[in-house]
Design an enzyme around this catalytic site. Structure first.
Site, PDB file in Angstrom:
ATOM      1  N   CYS A  81       0.857  -1.178   0.000  1.00 48.45           N
ATOM      2  CA  CYS A  81       0.000   0.000   0.000  1.00 48.45           C
ATOM      3  C   CYS A  81       0.901   1.239   0.000  1.00 48.45           C
ATOM      4  O   CYS A  81       1.609   1.502   0.973  1.00 48.45           O
ATOM      5  CB  CYS A  81      -0.908   0.003   1.229  1.00 48.45           C
ATOM      6  SG  CYS A  81      -2.232   1.215   1.122  1.00 48.45           S
ATOM      7  N   GLU A 124      -4.334  -8.560  -3.701  1.00 47.81           N
ATOM      8  CA  GLU A 124      -4.758  -8.334  -2.303  1.00 47.81           C
ATOM      9  C   GLU A 124      -4.093  -7.085  -1.763  1.00 47.81           C
ATOM     10  O   GLU A 124      -2.959  -6.756  -2.141  1.00 47.81           O
ATOM     11  CB  GLU A 124      -4.370  -9.565  -1.477  1.00 47.81           C
ATOM     12  CG  GLU A 124      -4.645  -9.461   0.012  1.00 47.81           C
ATOM     13  CD  GLU A 124      -3.409  -9.091   0.849  1.00 47.81           C
ATOM     14  OE1 GLU A 124      -3.543  -9.024   2.088  1.00 47.81           O
ATOM     15  OE2 GLU A 124      -2.312  -8.874   0.274  1.00 47.81           O
ATOM     16  N   ARG A 171      -8.974 -10.579  10.307  1.00 53.10           N
ATOM     17  CA  ARG A 171      -8.043  -9.928   9.370  1.00 53.10           C
ATOM     18  C   ARG A 171      -8.838  -9.472   8.159  1.00 53.10           C
ATOM     19  O   ARG A 171      -9.352 -10.284   7.387  1.00 53.10           O
ATOM     20  CB  ARG A 171      -6.931 -10.898   8.972  1.00 53.10           C
ATOM     21  CG  ARG A 171      -5.715 -10.237   8.338  1.00 53.10           C
ATOM     22  CD  ARG A 171      -4.575 -11.231   8.178  1.00 53.10           C
ATOM     23  NE  ARG A 171      -3.335 -10.588   7.778  1.00 53.10           N
ATOM     24  CZ  ARG A 171      -2.442 -10.071   8.603  1.00 53.10           C
ATOM     25  NH1 ARG A 171      -2.658 -10.108   9.916  1.00 53.10           N
ATOM     26  NH2 ARG A 171      -1.342  -9.508   8.169  1.00 53.10           N
ATOM     27  N   ARG A 173      -9.133  -7.632   4.611  1.00 55.71           N
ATOM     28  CA  ARG A 173      -8.341  -7.274   3.440  1.00 55.71           C
ATOM     29  C   ARG A 173      -9.260  -7.127   2.231  1.00 55.71           C
ATOM     30  O   ARG A 173     -10.322  -7.741   2.158  1.00 55.71           O
ATOM     31  CB  ARG A 173      -7.282  -8.347   3.136  1.00 55.71           C
ATOM     32  CG  ARG A 173      -6.174  -8.468   4.192  1.00 55.71           C
ATOM     33  CD  ARG A 173      -5.292  -7.234   4.212  1.00 55.71           C
ATOM     34  NE  ARG A 173      -4.176  -7.334   5.132  1.00 55.71           N
ATOM     35  CZ  ARG A 173      -4.184  -6.913   6.392  1.00 55.71           C
ATOM     36  NH1 ARG A 173      -5.295  -6.376   6.901  1.00 55.71           N
ATOM     37  NH2 ARG A 173      -3.113  -7.020   7.145  1.00 55.71           N
TER      38      ARG A 173
END
Length: 412
Positions: A81, A124, A171, A173
């Protein structure tokens, strides 16, 4: 149908590969893992130890010529990112170069330079991609979607929290699946009602079902060349226009908020513990209890900055020790090491309070036990790997769904 051939980028310790190969429908032809911040390439060492050195690259992907990367059916990767803004417009074939060092543009380069680009993409990232940067909410995601459209792909996305589908870790994503315009799936998506694709028939909702739509789907265009998107996308509004699920096709975004629909078995933190086999080093000494309690507890206090400035600091309390009857909190990269920390997991066992072991962290991401164990790799480094990894079970379910869709489209 033959196994689909895969290129794996930003491979880490191999979470994508494990998930895809667990389905028995995919074969990784070539992989790349490079950590720019470290001299010793620990993650790549683990990857090679588990999957072999053949056809694995441990070089900066931005410097790997596209000619060295084999053709494949599917490109996968959990790309970092970063700031995806477009820095330069050039009068070349593609017309664009992103900021140097931003690894998204390495994916873009490979797709644009391939004479036979992959027909499918499976990517992802962290879910904040949908609303970054703060100054132009959603701009980064818009750049990614627009750049993939220009390369001939339609994209579907869905934010998935593994714990909401029975997996042992909370988690969250974002997962993207792309279809090249040369594929039957692309043509099917063109004809289908987009709400039906987002909520029922897409690769992602077939793997991770969602409830029927609660409100009408929102649609809007991403207009103009990439440089203009980078400069002007959503400069006026405070909120991102992207919901947690959607599709992007022929310049139009179709997006809606989806709600998980799962009623199956749930794995909780207590299920993955190594009871009775944990060494003393993971147990918290009694003299450190108060420090741990303080860091985990609620605070409202005056603090002083280095320049002498005093300010009011506050934060809420955390569950301490961590609840064993629920999925775990998200693993972060700083999970390892003995020092007290607000964010490390602590569990109560018959022998006392302790931190999680590397094997337990692997289990929370659904890796095989001791996947990251290797001579010269510390427990803290193993924890770091898991803080960066994805949940293997999520990849496996999406991979199986994608293969099923490709297989069905090939036989129709």
């Amino acid at each position: 149908m033959k196994k689909l051939k895969v290129i794996e980028l930003f491979a880490g310790v191999g979470g994508f590969r494990l998930g895809l190969e667990n389905t028995r429908h995919f074969e990784v032809l070539w992989s790349n893992q490079w950590e720019p911040a470290t001299k010793t390439q620990h993650a790549s060492m683990v990857y090679e130890a588990r999957f072999g050195k053949e056809n694995h690259s441990n070089r900066d992907i931005s410097k790997v010529p596209t000619t060295e990367i084999p053709d494949a059916d599917l490109l996968v990767g959990g790309f970092p990112c970063q700031d995806y803004s477009v820095a330069t417009a050039l009068q070349n074939a593609m017309g664009l170069i992103g900021k140097k060092g931003v690894l998204w543009w390495s994916i873009h380069r490979i797709l644009s330079e391939k004479k036979q680009p992959p027909k499918y993409l499976f990517l992802e990232n962290v879910d904040r991609l949908l609303k970054s940067p703060v100054s132009q909410r959603g701009r980064d995601f818009a750049i990614i979607l627009k750049s993939l459209q220009e390369l001939g792909y339609a994209i579907e996305w869905q934010v998935i929290n593994a714990a909401e589908y029975g997996m042992p870790q909370r988690r969250r994503r974002i997962f993207l699946v792309g279809y090249h315009r040369s594929t039957p799936i692309y043509r099917t998506l063109e004809k289908m009602d987009k709400s039906n694709w987002i909520h029922r028939f897409g690769t992602l909702p077939e793997a991770f079902p969602v409830q029927p739509p609660q409100k009408e789907i929102q649609s809007f265009e991403i207009e103009g060349p990439l440089v203009e998107v980078s400069k002007h996308f959503n400069t006026e509004k405070k909120h991102s226009p992207f919901e947690n699920s959607g599709v992007f096709l022929n310049g139009t975004v179709h997006t809606n908020k989806t709600i998980p629909n799962y009623t199956g078995k749930k794995t909780v933190l207590g299920d993955i513990l190594q009871n009775g086999t944990v060494t003393d080093g993971f147990f918290i000494p009694e003299e450190d209890f108060e420090k741990w309690k303080y860091l985990k507890g609620a605070k409202k206090e005056i603090r002083r900055a280095k320049n002498g400035f005093e300010y009011q600091y506050g934060e809420g309390g955390m569950v301490f020790p961590d609840a064993l009857d629920n999925a775990s909190r998200t693993i972060i990269t700083g999970e390892g090491g003995k020092s007290p920390s607000r964010f490390k997991h602590v569990v109560q066992t018959a022998r006392g309070l302790r931190r999680l072991t590397p094997v337990e962290l692997e289990r929370l991401n659904m890796f095989p036990d001791d996947h990251t164990q290797l001579a010269g790799i510390s427990d803290a480094k193993r924890a770091f790997f898991m803080g960066n990894a994805l949940v293997v079970g999520v990849v496996e379910k999406i991979g199986a769904s994608l293969f099923k869709k490709i297989d069905a489209s090939a036989t129709n």
